[in-house]
Design a protein around this motif. Structure first.
Motif, PDB file in Angstrom:
ATOM      1  N   GLU A   1       0.942  -1.428   0.065  1.00 34.30           N
ATOM      2  CA  GLU A   1       0.006   0.081  -0.085  1.00 34.30           C
ATOM      3  C   GLU A   1       0.903   1.359   0.071  1.00 34.30           C
ATOM      4  O   GLU A   1       0.427   2.077  -0.652  1.00 34.30           O
ATOM      5  N   SER A   2       1.888   1.407   0.763  1.00 35.57           N
ATOM      6  CA  SER A   2       2.765   2.443   0.724  1.00 35.57           C
ATOM      7  C   SER A   2       3.500   2.749  -0.383  1.00 35.57           C
ATOM      8  O   SER A   2       3.441   3.961  -0.784  1.00 35.57           O
ATOM      9  N   LEU A   3       3.996   1.772  -1.172  1.00 35.38           N
ATOM     10  CA  LEU A   3       4.709   1.933  -2.359  1.00 35.38           C
ATOM     11  C   LEU A   3       3.561   2.222  -3.414  1.00 35.38           C
ATOM     12  O   LEU A   3       3.748   3.118  -4.206  1.00 35.38           O
ATOM     13  N   MET A   4       2.463   1.831  -3.465  1.00 39.77           N
ATOM     14  CA  MET A   4       1.310   1.944  -4.493  1.00 39.77           C
ATOM     15  C   MET A   4       0.864   3.411  -4.340  1.00 39.77           C
ATOM     16  O   MET A   4       0.338   4.021  -5.385  1.00 39.77           O
ATOM     17  N   ASN A   5       0.824   4.185  -3.085  1.00 36.32           N
ATOM     18  CA  ASN A   5       0.471   5.259  -3.047  1.00 36.32           C
ATOM     19  C   ASN A   5       1.234   6.497  -3.583  1.00 36.32           C
ATOM     20  O   ASN A   5       1.091   7.644  -3.708  1.00 36.32           O
ATOM     21  N   LYS A   6       2.478   5.880  -3.834  1.00 35.01           N
ATOM     22  CA  LYS A   6       3.476   6.695  -4.921  1.00 35.01           C
ATOM     23  C   LYS A   6       3.463   6.427  -6.015  1.00 35.01           C
ATOM     24  O   LYS A   6       4.481   7.050  -6.854  1.00 35.01           O
ATOM     25  N   VAL A   7       2.579   5.669  -6.650  1.00 36.92           N
ATOM     26  CA  VAL A   7       2.762   5.269  -8.190  1.00 36.92           C
ATOM     27  C   VAL A   7       1.382   6.379  -8.655  1.00 36.92           C
ATOM     28  O   VAL A   7       0.322   6.105  -8.226  1.00 36.92           O
ATOM     29  N   PRO A   8       1.407   6.853  -9.692  1.00 34.62           N
ATOM     30  CA  PRO A   8       0.539   7.861 -10.301  1.00 34.62           C
ATOM     31  C   PRO A   8      -0.736   6.967 -10.681  1.00 34.62           C
ATOM     32  O   PRO A   8      -0.554   5.899 -11.231  1.00 34.62           O
ATOM     33  N   VAL A   9      -1.861   7.458 -10.445  1.00 36.59           N
ATOM     34  CA  VAL A   9      -3.113   6.916 -10.706  1.00 36.59           C
ATOM     35  C   VAL A   9      -3.132   6.453 -12.430  1.00 36.59           C
ATOM     36  O   VAL A   9      -3.667   5.607 -12.673  1.00 36.59           O
ATOM     37  N   SER A  10      -2.648   7.609 -13.260  1.00 37.42           N
ATOM     38  CA  SER A  10      -2.718   7.268 -14.495  1.00 37.42           C
ATOM     39  C   SER A  10      -1.908   5.849 -14.818  1.00 37.42           C
ATOM     40  O   SER A  10      -2.067   5.358 -15.888  1.00 37.42           O
ATOM     41  N   VAL A  11      -0.890   5.491 -14.215  1.00 31.79           N
ATOM     42  CA  VAL A  11      -0.335   4.249 -14.582  1.00 31.79           C
ATOM     43  C   VAL A  11      -1.105   3.147 -14.029  1.00 31.79           C
ATOM     44  O   VAL A  11      -1.114   2.137 -14.825  1.00 31.79           O
ATOM     45  N   LEU A  12      -1.958   3.263 -12.824  1.00 30.01           N
ATOM     46  CA  LEU A  12      -2.715   2.108 -12.793  1.00 30.01           C
ATOM     47  C   LEU A  12      -3.669   1.895 -13.430  1.00 30.01           C
ATOM     48  O   LEU A  12      -4.371   0.761 -13.810  1.00 30.01           O
ATOM     49  N   ASN A  13      -4.317   2.948 -14.205  1.00 27.88           N
ATOM     50  CA  ASN A  13      -5.217   2.836 -15.076  1.00 27.88           C
ATOM     51  C   ASN A  13      -4.921   2.208 -16.445  1.00 27.88           C
ATOM     52  O   ASN A  13      -5.788   1.526 -16.999  1.00 27.88           O
ATOM     53  N   GLU A  14      -3.737   2.326 -16.687  1.00 25.67           N
ATOM     54  CA  GLU A  14      -2.949   1.186 -17.665  1.00 25.67           C
ATOM     55  C   GLU A  14      -2.797  -0.241 -17.613  1.00 25.67           C
ATOM     56  O   GLU A  14      -2.066  -0.990 -18.158  1.00 25.67           O
ATOM     57  N   ASP A  15      -2.686  -0.549 -15.921  1.00 24.18           N
ATOM     58  CA  ASP A  15      -2.076  -1.485 -15.501  1.00 24.18           C
ATOM     59  C   ASP A  15      -2.939  -2.365 -14.384  1.00 24.18           C
ATOM     60  O   ASP A  15      -2.622  -2.140 -12.973  1.00 24.18           O
ATOM     61  N   PRO A  16      -4.054  -3.055 -14.789  1.00 27.40           N
ATOM     62  CA  PRO A  16      -4.990  -3.697 -13.683  1.00 27.40           C
ATOM     63  C   PRO A  16      -4.329  -4.483 -12.915  1.00 27.40           C
ATOM     64  O   PRO A  16      -4.695  -4.577 -11.840  1.00 27.40           O
ATOM     65  N   TYR A  17      -3.299  -5.167 -13.320  1.00 24.27           N
ATOM     66  CA  TYR A  17      -2.509  -6.045 -12.477  1.00 24.27           C
ATOM     67  C   TYR A  17      -1.712  -5.440 -11.073  1.00 24.27           C
ATOM     68  O   TYR A  17      -2.230  -5.859  -9.854  1.00 24.27           O
ATOM     69  N   SER A  18      -1.317  -4.260 -11.449  1.00 26.37           N
ATOM     70  CA  SER A  18      -0.661  -3.414 -10.258  1.00 26.37           C
ATOM     71  C   SER A  18      -1.945  -2.995  -9.516  1.00 26.37           C
ATOM     72  O   SER A  18      -1.826  -2.834  -8.292  1.00 26.37           O
ATOM     73  N   GLU A  19      -2.947  -2.786  -9.918  1.00 22.35           N
ATOM     74  CA  GLU A  19      -4.054  -2.075  -9.139  1.00 22.35           C
ATOM     75  C   GLU A  19      -4.702  -3.279  -8.516  1.00 22.35           C
ATOM     76  O   GLU A  19      -5.280  -3.295  -7.348  1.00 22.35           O
ATOM     77  N   ALA A  20      -4.760  -4.479  -9.122  1.00 23.83           N
ATOM     78  CA  ALA A  20      -5.230  -5.557  -8.183  1.00 23.83           C
ATOM     79  C   ALA A  20      -4.217  -5.756  -7.026  1.00 23.83           C
ATOM     80  O   ALA A  20      -4.574  -6.135  -5.857  1.00 23.83           O
ATOM     81  N   LEU A  21      -2.954  -5.753  -7.190  1.00 23.67           N
ATOM     82  CA  LEU A  21      -2.067  -5.706  -6.076  1.00 23.67           C
ATOM     83  C   LEU A  21      -2.314  -4.435  -4.960  1.00 23.67           C
ATOM     84  O   LEU A  21      -2.284  -4.768  -3.654  1.00 23.67           O
ATOM     85  N   TYR A  22      -2.669  -3.614  -5.382  1.00 18.81           N
ATOM     86  CA  TYR A  22      -3.228  -2.498  -4.406  1.00 18.81           C
ATOM     87  C   TYR A  22      -4.439  -2.846  -3.757  1.00 18.81           C
ATOM     88  O   TYR A  22      -4.582  -2.761  -2.520  1.00 18.81           O
ATOM     89  N   ALA A  23      -5.424  -3.358  -4.432  1.00 14.10           N
ATOM     90  CA  ALA A  23      -6.604  -3.864  -3.687  1.00 14.10           C
ATOM     91  C   ALA A  23      -6.225  -5.007  -2.791  1.00 14.10           C
ATOM     92  O   ALA A  23      -6.882  -4.981  -1.744  1.00 14.10           O
ATOM     93  N   PHE A  24      -5.335  -5.842  -3.386  1.00 13.48           N
ATOM     94  CA  PHE A  24      -4.954  -6.894  -2.231  1.00 13.48           C
ATOM     95  C   PHE A  24      -4.502  -6.435  -1.095  1.00 13.48           C
ATOM     96  O   PHE A  24      -4.782  -6.931   0.171  1.00 13.48           O
ATOM     97  N   SER A  25      -3.646  -5.371  -1.002  1.00 14.91           N
ATOM     98  CA  SER A  25      -2.823  -4.684   0.311  1.00 14.91           C
ATOM     99  C   SER A  25      -4.134  -4.269   1.034  1.00 14.91           C
ATOM    100  O   SER A  25      -4.096  -4.307   2.158  1.00 14.91           O
ATOM    101  N   ARG A  26      -5.163  -3.583   0.687  1.00 17.67           N
ATOM    102  CA  ARG A  26      -6.334  -3.308   1.520  1.00 17.67           C
ATOM    103  C   ARG A  26      -7.162  -4.359   1.714  1.00 17.67           C
ATOM    104  O   ARG A  26      -7.500  -4.392   3.041  1.00 17.67           O
TER     105      ARG A  26
END
Length: 218
Positions: free
Chosen positions: A66-91
């Motif tokens: 969660e801490s690392l993903m909070n530093k990754v731009p939202v625009s990046v996550l919009n193009e990479d659902p797998y990274s956003e899934a890992l963000y969901a996992f953290s929560r």
């Protein structure tokens, strides 16, 4: 190599797992900066991100993800659902209900992608106190190819959900099928499956001893 995010997820998740099992963890070879500092090549950056965050996931290090993903731009996550899934996992893994909204975004962006679904399944499974956890696990398993019935890890999650719902015969059927499907050499996973089977049989025996206990689904 101009991989899509799907191809990267499929390769990096497996590489991170095998490397970790061999004592060659990505957490030793890479740094948090590989996740948060953008590379001139977005594909390379995504590869580092998938490798590092997947390894953190296998170690259940939800707060670090969660801490690392909070530093990754939202625009990046919009193009990479797998990274956003890992963000969901953290929560989700912290039993935080705000992870459900992230999970639903991922399901819309990446419907039916097995590796992504497994990340979400892992998070819900880990999030013991999430509301509606067991039915959610079953719903996610149902989105996998063949309803997860040919996937030992999906069957493991299914068995856990069935146990939580007090559906012990169905839970045993699922975990026994998972044990049959598990490839040889997966000793750590085999131990997890055996442990789940023991939990199911113990819960079933307790239900017989205490027939009037509260309904686990209520």
């Amino acid at each position: 190599m101009e991989a899509t995010w799907q191809e990267s997820a499929e390769v990096c998740a497996d590489v991170a797992w095998r490397a970790r099992a061999a004592g060659n963890s990505a957490l030793v070879l890479l740094t948090p900066g590989h996740v948060t500092d953008s590379s001139s090549d977005p594909v390379i950056w995504r590869t580092y991100r998938h490798l590092y965050l997947s390894t953190l996931r296998y170690d259940f290090r939800c707060r670090d993800i969660e801490s690392l993903m909070n530093k990754v731009p939202v625009s990046v996550l919009n193009e990479d659902p797998y990274s956003e899934a890992l963000y969901a996992f953290s929560r989700l893994g912290q039993s935080r209900s705000d992870g459900l909204a992230v999970m639903h975004r991922v399901l819309v962006a990446a419907p039916g992608h097995p590796k992504t679904l497994h990340v979400l399944l892992h998070g819900v499974w880990l999030g013991t106190f999430l509301p509606g956890r067991a039915p959610m696990l079953l719903a996610l398993v149902g989105l996998l190819p063949e309803g997860g019935l040919d996937d030992p890890i999906a069957l493991f999650r299914m068995a856990s959900a069935r146990r939580s719902l007090g559906q012990y015969p169905e839970a045993l059927t699922a975990i026994d099928h998972a044990l049959e499907l598990l490839p040889p050499g997966e000793l750590a996973v085999h131990a997890d499956l055996v442990r789940e089977r023991l939990l199911i049989t113990t819960a079933h025996d307790l239900a017989l001893l205490i027939p009037n206990r509260p309904d686990p689904t209520s």
